[in-house]
Design a protein around this motif. Structure first.
Motif, PDB file in Angstrom:
ATOM      1  N   LEU A   1       0.600  -1.095   0.041  1.00  0.00           N
ATOM      2  CA  LEU A   1       0.141  -0.073   0.073  1.00  0.00           C
ATOM      3  C   LEU A   1       0.701   1.313  -0.021  1.00  0.00           C
ATOM      4  CD1 LEU A   1      -2.901  -0.928   2.182  1.00  0.00           C
ATOM      5  CD2 LEU A   1      -2.747  -1.168  -0.222  1.00  0.00           C
ATOM      6  N   GLU A   2       2.054   1.268   0.565  1.00  0.00           N
ATOM      7  CA  GLU A   2       2.862   2.250   0.288  1.00  0.00           C
ATOM      8  C   GLU A   2       3.432   2.605  -0.907  1.00  0.00           C
ATOM      9  OE1 GLU A   2       4.561   2.097   5.198  1.00  0.00           O
ATOM     10  OE2 GLU A   2       5.598   1.243   3.554  1.00  0.00           O
ATOM     11  N   MET A   3       3.553   1.691  -1.515  1.00  0.00           N
ATOM     12  CA  MET A   3       3.801   1.573  -2.972  1.00  0.00           C
ATOM     13  C   MET A   3       2.633   2.347  -3.759  1.00  0.00           C
ATOM     14  SD  MET A   3       3.124  -0.116  -6.155  1.00  0.00           S
ATOM     15  CE  MET A   3       2.355  -1.548  -5.728  1.00  0.00           C
ATOM     16  N   MET A   4       1.350   1.869  -3.313  1.00  0.00           N
ATOM     17  CA  MET A   4       0.097   2.659  -3.942  1.00  0.00           C
ATOM     18  C   MET A   4       0.122   3.982  -3.685  1.00  0.00           C
ATOM     19  SD  MET A   4      -1.363   0.067  -5.629  1.00  0.00           S
ATOM     20  CE  MET A   4      -3.150   0.768  -5.876  1.00  0.00           C
ATOM     21  N   ASP A   5       0.588   4.254  -2.536  1.00  0.00           N
ATOM     22  CA  ASP A   5       0.720   5.776  -1.973  1.00  0.00           C
ATOM     23  C   ASP A   5       1.782   6.637  -2.997  1.00  0.00           C
ATOM     24  OD1 ASP A   5      -0.782   5.165   0.092  1.00  0.00           O
ATOM     25  OD2 ASP A   5       0.666   5.022   1.551  1.00  0.00           O
ATOM     26  N   ILE A   6       2.864   5.776  -3.162  1.00  0.00           N
ATOM     27  CA  ILE A   6       3.887   6.594  -4.065  1.00  0.00           C
ATOM     28  C   ILE A   6       3.372   6.744  -5.280  1.00  0.00           C
ATOM     29  CG2 ILE A   6       6.110   6.148  -5.148  1.00  0.00           C
ATOM     30  CD1 ILE A   6       6.814   4.699  -2.672  1.00  0.00           C
ATOM     31  N   LEU A   7       2.442   5.931  -6.010  1.00  0.00           N
ATOM     32  CA  LEU A   7       1.961   5.953  -7.312  1.00  0.00           C
ATOM     33  C   LEU A   7       0.921   7.206  -7.156  1.00  0.00           C
ATOM     34  CD1 LEU A   7       1.035   5.201 -10.376  1.00  0.00           C
ATOM     35  CD2 LEU A   7      -0.680   3.672  -9.017  1.00  0.00           C
ATOM     36  N   ASN A   8       0.042   7.179  -6.100  1.00  0.00           N
ATOM     37  CA  ASN A   8      -1.074   8.227  -6.025  1.00  0.00           C
ATOM     38  C   ASN A   8      -0.287   9.830  -5.830  1.00  0.00           C
ATOM     39  OD1 ASN A   8      -3.057   6.657  -6.576  1.00  0.00           O
ATOM     40  ND2 ASN A   8      -3.913   6.361  -4.209  1.00  0.00           N
ATOM     41  N   GLU A   9       0.886   9.839  -5.097  1.00  0.00           N
ATOM     42  CA  GLU A   9       1.447  11.001  -4.887  1.00  0.00           C
ATOM     43  C   GLU A   9       1.901  11.619  -6.407  1.00  0.00           C
ATOM     44  OE1 GLU A   9       0.642  12.371  -2.075  1.00  0.00           O
ATOM     45  OE2 GLU A   9       2.595  13.277  -2.135  1.00  0.00           O
ATOM     46  N   GLU A  10       2.423  10.802  -7.074  1.00  0.00           N
ATOM     47  CA  GLU A  10       2.855  10.898  -8.444  1.00  0.00           C
ATOM     48  C   GLU A  10       1.679  11.452  -9.294  1.00  0.00           C
ATOM     49  OE1 GLU A  10       6.834   7.850  -8.467  1.00  0.00           O
ATOM     50  OE2 GLU A  10       5.228   7.607 -10.236  1.00  0.00           O
ATOM     51  N   LEU A  11       0.646  10.769  -9.288  1.00  0.00           N
ATOM     52  CA  LEU A  11      -0.499  10.860 -10.068  1.00  0.00           C
ATOM     53  C   LEU A  11      -0.960  12.354  -9.711  1.00  0.00           C
ATOM     54  CD1 LEU A  11      -2.760   7.672 -10.179  1.00  0.00           C
ATOM     55  CD2 LEU A  11      -1.279   8.796 -12.103  1.00  0.00           C
TER      56      LEU A  11
ATOM     57  N   LYS B   1       0.927  15.259 -10.811  1.00  0.00           N
ATOM     58  CA  LYS B   1       0.909  15.474 -12.504  1.00  0.00           C
ATOM     59  C   LYS B   1      -0.896  15.911 -12.707  1.00  0.00           C
ATOM     60  CE  LYS B   1       2.238  11.339 -13.726  1.00  0.00           C
ATOM     61  NZ  LYS B   1       2.444  10.233 -14.837  1.00  0.00           N
ATOM     62  N   GLY B   2      -1.472  16.312 -11.522  1.00  0.00           N
ATOM     63  CA  GLY B   2      -2.881  16.773 -11.767  1.00  0.00           C
ATOM     64  C   GLY B   2      -3.878  15.526 -12.125  1.00  0.00           C
ATOM     65  N   GLU B   3      -3.777  14.435 -12.115  1.00  0.00           N
ATOM     66  CA  GLU B   3      -4.586  13.150 -12.364  1.00  0.00           C
ATOM     67  C   GLU B   3      -5.210  12.367 -11.152  1.00  0.00           C
ATOM     68  OE1 GLU B   3      -2.860  10.021 -14.849  1.00  0.00           O
ATOM     69  OE2 GLU B   3      -1.253  11.511 -15.730  1.00  0.00           O
ATOM     70  N   GLU B   4      -6.354  11.859 -11.302  1.00  0.00           N
ATOM     71  CA  GLU B   4      -7.031  11.351 -10.098  1.00  0.00           C
ATOM     72  C   GLU B   4      -6.159  10.224  -9.554  1.00  0.00           C
ATOM     73  OE1 GLU B   4     -10.585  10.916  -9.023  1.00  0.00           O
ATOM     74  OE2 GLU B   4     -11.112  12.769  -9.493  1.00  0.00           O
ATOM     75  N   PRO B   5      -6.113  10.218  -8.351  1.00  0.00           N
ATOM     76  CA  PRO B   5      -5.293   8.929  -7.784  1.00  0.00           C
ATOM     77  C   PRO B   5      -6.393   7.828  -7.698  1.00  0.00           C
ATOM     78  CG  PRO B   5      -6.046  10.576  -5.924  1.00  0.00           C
ATOM     79  CD  PRO B   5      -6.511  11.443  -7.275  1.00  0.00           C
TER      80      PRO B   5
END
Lengths: 248, 648
Positions: free
Chosen positions: A36-46, A49-53
């Motif tokens: 889930l921390e990996m998912m957090d990292i992805l969401n932070e990047e999204l 970039k202005g995309e929906e997490p």
């Protein structure tokens, strides 16, 4: 060690919208990080970039609340035994791997958004009878009724169910028998639950059927994927209770 | 100005609660149906209160943030629940539990509240057993006990390492029973945005439906907040990801005083921090200190080699290990209270004896216990905790000692309440961790579950009636009035404002920065200079947040980033109040350790003459500092002295 991965994630705007898989590369992920921390990292990047997490359920992140619910590479809670998704760590994956992430798939668990599903059906089953019908106060002393240690331990084994729904997600019939039988067993094994045992099992099973969960065909998939190792013996115990209730 | 009235009943300590109940107002069964009660939160306090109030016949609406009431963070409590049953015949009594709790709280809790807590503790165990909670039992069929920090008796009841889970599922089952009966209406995936006051009384709440994004209005004759603690102000804590302080903070901004905000508990046995991507810290139950021995290498060279990875803990000879808790506190040893154990770990690590790659960890070793009792006994007692540890750290704690370090765990501070658990807003009550009431400056292990269930099952169902007795002729509340319009507009305004910022930095990046400020200056050790810096830094960070935060997505529908941003906006204010409270309290007590105030031996030094009070802060408006009110603490039954865990 750090690894690079491709995530193939189910995206769905809401219950009625059509969904699809979207690929996301993630880089430089520490193998010490949790899934889930990996998912957090992805969401932070999204977000940056202005995309929906990506929406996913999670809360305690220590394997007890039962909120997290991802279907990872074809397994509920991913490629490890006796854990929830939040306890899964990236050391279980290889550099360069593609990871497929889906929501629980079962008719009684409709998708809310992306990887999040609605498990209200489980609450409804408990409301149908998953309790001892006593009110607060006016109860006997806690040591008034001795309980065999063996039974107390078995009841505890059953009671450790976290209601995550992995059993349903793992089952080809989307059966909730393991979940229901764990609660039925807990009370069957304890004197406090005996008084209304028959009504309980009948009402809970009826509710389970009504909500559209399938039947058990003894594949043992639920037991294999249960993060709390709830035994399929509970299903046998529930079936026995159910039969007793029906013939009495 | 409201005068702080704790409403402690008159009479001898042991008779206060009995007298209160004998004389309080009640609502007759037929009238209960005319009265609506809102309960926010479904943990031990909220779940138990909602179920019990439903049983009594009130119309209850209950709200939870998760998808099901069964997921409230009470579920994560591991070790156990205290009660003064004295089943082991080891000298326990209601008075001793009361005494230990006041002493453990470093003489900063209210005597009457704590005594009531100890008094009803036994009813809780009876209630839970009757619900079918599978507590651990002995071979003779009776209940088993173990010991916890700050006590010389074994009074802790437990269900393996999942006691919180089992107690919460007990409360959840009682709640489910009432939902089925129709007396309780359940609202899931809702977050309270604000409380609505009509003519000075709490008459409802505004909630956000987290799935649709809509704001909803709910009215009632009284509102109970059981929304837990605010440990996540530190970003990293043992709290769940959605645990937050916003409901309490909103109540504060509507006029409820905030009690002892600086009292937060740092739990000594958590898995150490391992990377900057980390999202939370995992607790290892205090019960492990029953059998585990805490140590660090005696020689700094050994610690350095361990940090570098060239030496293993199992290679260090017995005489080169410093069992520092046993050395410093011979009477209580590894079972000293949490604040003492946490500080001692920090002290050793600061001196360069820490282990792990960061040097910010100490060992919790089961070698002796395994030799003495056998691996199977340790496995039966702590199996699930050992498994949890291994999954996270990838080391086998049966073979190599666990590594632990203190982490933020619990907030003793919270909404100020009187003896009836009513806040300074009439009709607004607070239970469980959300209130400040029972733990003083430090909570003892296995007392949170006790307090949550005490408030929920046995206190609120009584005290609410005392308030509601004259409310029976007030009709059910319409929610289309001005008061509801105004508060909903306020909430909508905040949401609009957050989207309007349209900045560049993510919510979590701000939260991590706030967490660091809090941990460095308002954490385990505090001092004047650091606290003043923290206040300045938080104000600067708050300004930056409101000019550069990025909230993506839409106002409607599910939007997790918006949820997080709303909570963080409140933390950015709450953190400042915590620092101000810590700055005001020029003494060390319990979890509040001011470096300027310590004894020659390095222990916390209280200043009873000047600080034997509860700080109750009143909100004075956006740009005006909060106003401090002091509720003096009067000890009539306990001699206040320096806590001593060195000798019994």
């Amino acid at each position: 060690m750090n690894i690079n991965l491709t995530l193939k994630i189910w995206r769905q705007a809401n219950q009625d919208a059509p969904g699809k898989f979207v690929d996301y590369p993630v880089e430089n992920i520490s193998t010490e990080a949790s899934f889930l921390e990996m998912m957090d990292i992805l969401n932070e990047e999204l977000v940056a970039k202005g995309e929906e997490p990506v929406a996913f359920d999670h809360d305690c992140r220590e394997g007890i609340c039962g909120m997290c619910s991802l279907f990872i590479n074809g397994r509920p809670h991913g490629p490890d035994d006796s854990i929830t998704t939040c306890q899964l760590h990236m050391r279980k994956f290889k550099d360069g791997e593609t990871i497929v992430i889906e929501p629980w798939r079962a008719k009684p668990f409709p998708v809310i958004k992306d990887l999040m599903v609605d498990r209200t059906a489980f609450d409804e089953i408990i409301q149908a009878g998953g309790y001892v019908n006593i009110n607060t106060g006016g109860v006997p002393d806690a040591n008034a009724i001795p309980i065999r240690k063996e039974n107390a331990d078995l009841a505890m084994d059953a009671a450790s169910c976290i209601g995550c729904g992995a059993c349903v997600a793992a089952c080809k019939n989307a059966s909730a028998m393991l979940f229901v039988s764990a609660k039925v067993s807990q009370f069957t094994l304890l004197p406090q639950g005996k008084v209304e045992a028959h009504e309980r099992v009948e009402n809970m099973v009826a509710k389970m059927d009504e909500l559209g969960f399938g039947n058990c065909t003894n594949t043992y998939a639920c037991e294999a994927e249960c993060p709390k190792d709830i035994s399929i013996t509970n299903i046998a115990r529930m079936n026995r209770e159910f039969l007793c209730a029906k013939v009495s | 100005m409201t005068k702080l009235d704790s409403k402690i009943p008159k009479g001898p300590l042991a008779e206060k609660w009995t007298n209160y109940k004998a004389k309080q107002n009640l609502v007759n069964p037929a009238n209960k149906r005319k009265v609506d009660v809102i309960v926010v939160g479904t943990g031990l306090a909220g779940g138990a209160a909602a179920a019990s109030l439903g049983e009594l016949g009130f119309n209850v609406k209950v709200f939870c943030i998760q998808d099901s009431p069964r997921r409230a963070h009470s579920i994560a409590a591991q070790g156990g629940i205290n009660a003064a049953k004295n089943y082991p015949n080891d000298g326990d009594s209601v008075y001793r539990l009361f005494y230990d709790t006041v002493k453990g709280g470093d003489y900063r809790a209210r005597e009457a509240n704590v005594y009531r807590l100890a008094e009803v503790s036994n009813n809780i165990i009876d209630q839970c057993v009757a619900q079918g909670v599978p507590f651990a039992r002995e071979y003779g069929g009776l209940l088993d006990n173990r010991s916890f920090g700050g006590a010389l008796v074994s009074r802790t009841f437990y269900a393996r390492g999942q006691t919180g889970q089992q107690l919460l599922l007990g409360a959840y089952s009682a709640l489910s029973k009432e939902v089925n009966k129709g007396s309780v209406e359940m609202y899931t995936r809702r977050e309270m945005m604000d409380v609505v006051l009509v003519d000075g009384r709490a008459r409802g709440i505004i909630v956000r439906n987290l799935v649709t994004g809509e704001l909803e209005r709910h009215g009632a004759h009284a509102v109970v907040l059981a929304t837990g603690g605010y440990g996540n102000v530190f970003f990293l804590s043992t709290n769940a990801m959605t645990s937050n302080g916003s409901a309490a903070w909103k109540a504060y901004k509507k006029g409820a005083y905030f009690g002892n905000p600086c009292f937060v508990q740092i739990h000594p046995t958590c898995i150490p921090v391992h990377g900057d991507y980390q999202s939370k810290l995992t607790l290892m139950s205090e019960s492990l200190r029953n059998d585990g021995r805490i140590w660090v290498p005696k020689k700094k060279e050994d610690a350095e080699r361990i940090q570098a990875g060239t030496l293993k803990p199992t290679e260090i000879a017995e005489e080169d290990r410093d069992y520092y808790l046993e050395r410093r506190y011979p009477a209580f040893g590894n079972l000293v209270p949490r604040d003492v154990a946490s500080r001692a770990a920090k002290e050793r690590c600061d001196e360069g004896h820490g282990v792990g790659s960061t040097g910010l960890a100490v060992y919790l070793d089961f070698k002796d216990a395994i030799e003495r009792l056998g691996k199977h006994v340790i496995e039966a007692r702590y199996g699930n905790l050992f498994q949890m540890y291994e999954k996270i750290v990838d080391e086998n704690p049966y073979e190599t000692p666990m590594m632990i370090y203190p982490a933020i765990h619990y907030s003793m501070g919270g909404i100020w309440v009187d003896y009836e658990l009513q806040t300074t807003i009439p009709g607004l009550f607070a239970g469980g961790e959300a209130n400040f009431s029972d733990h003083g400056a430090n909570r003892l292990g296995a007392s949170a579950l006790m307090q949550g269930l005490s408030d929920g099952y046995f206190v609120l169902p009584y005290t609410l009636q005392n308030y509601l007795a004259d409310q029976i002729n007030v009709p059910h509340f319409e929610t289309d009035g001005e008061a509801f319009d105004a508060v909903e507009n306020e909430v909508q305004g905040t949401i609009d404002k957050l989207f309007a910022v349209n900045g560049k930095q993510t919510v979590d990046s701000f939260h991590k920065r706030l967490g660091l400020i809090m941990w460095d200056h308002v954490g385990m050790a505090r001092n004047k200079e650091g606290l003043e810096k923290a206040i300045k830094d938080i104000i600067t960070l708050r300004k930056e947040f409101w000019t550069d935060v990025k909230v993506p997505g839409e106002k409607t529908g599910m939007n997790v980033e918006l949820e997080k941003a709303l909570r963080l906006a409140d933390y950015l204010e709450l953190g400042e109040l915590m620092a101000r409270d810590a700055l005001d309290r020029n003494e060390s007590c319990g979890g509040h350790f001011r470096e300027e105030y310590r004894t020659e031996e390095g222990e916390a030094m209280r200043d009873d003459e000047n600080f034997t009070y509860v700080s109750a802060w009143e909100y004075m408006g956006e740009d005006t500092p909060a106003k401090l009110h002091k509720e003096p603490l009067i000890y009539e039954n306990i001699e206040v002295k320096q806590r001593n865990y060195k000798t019994a």
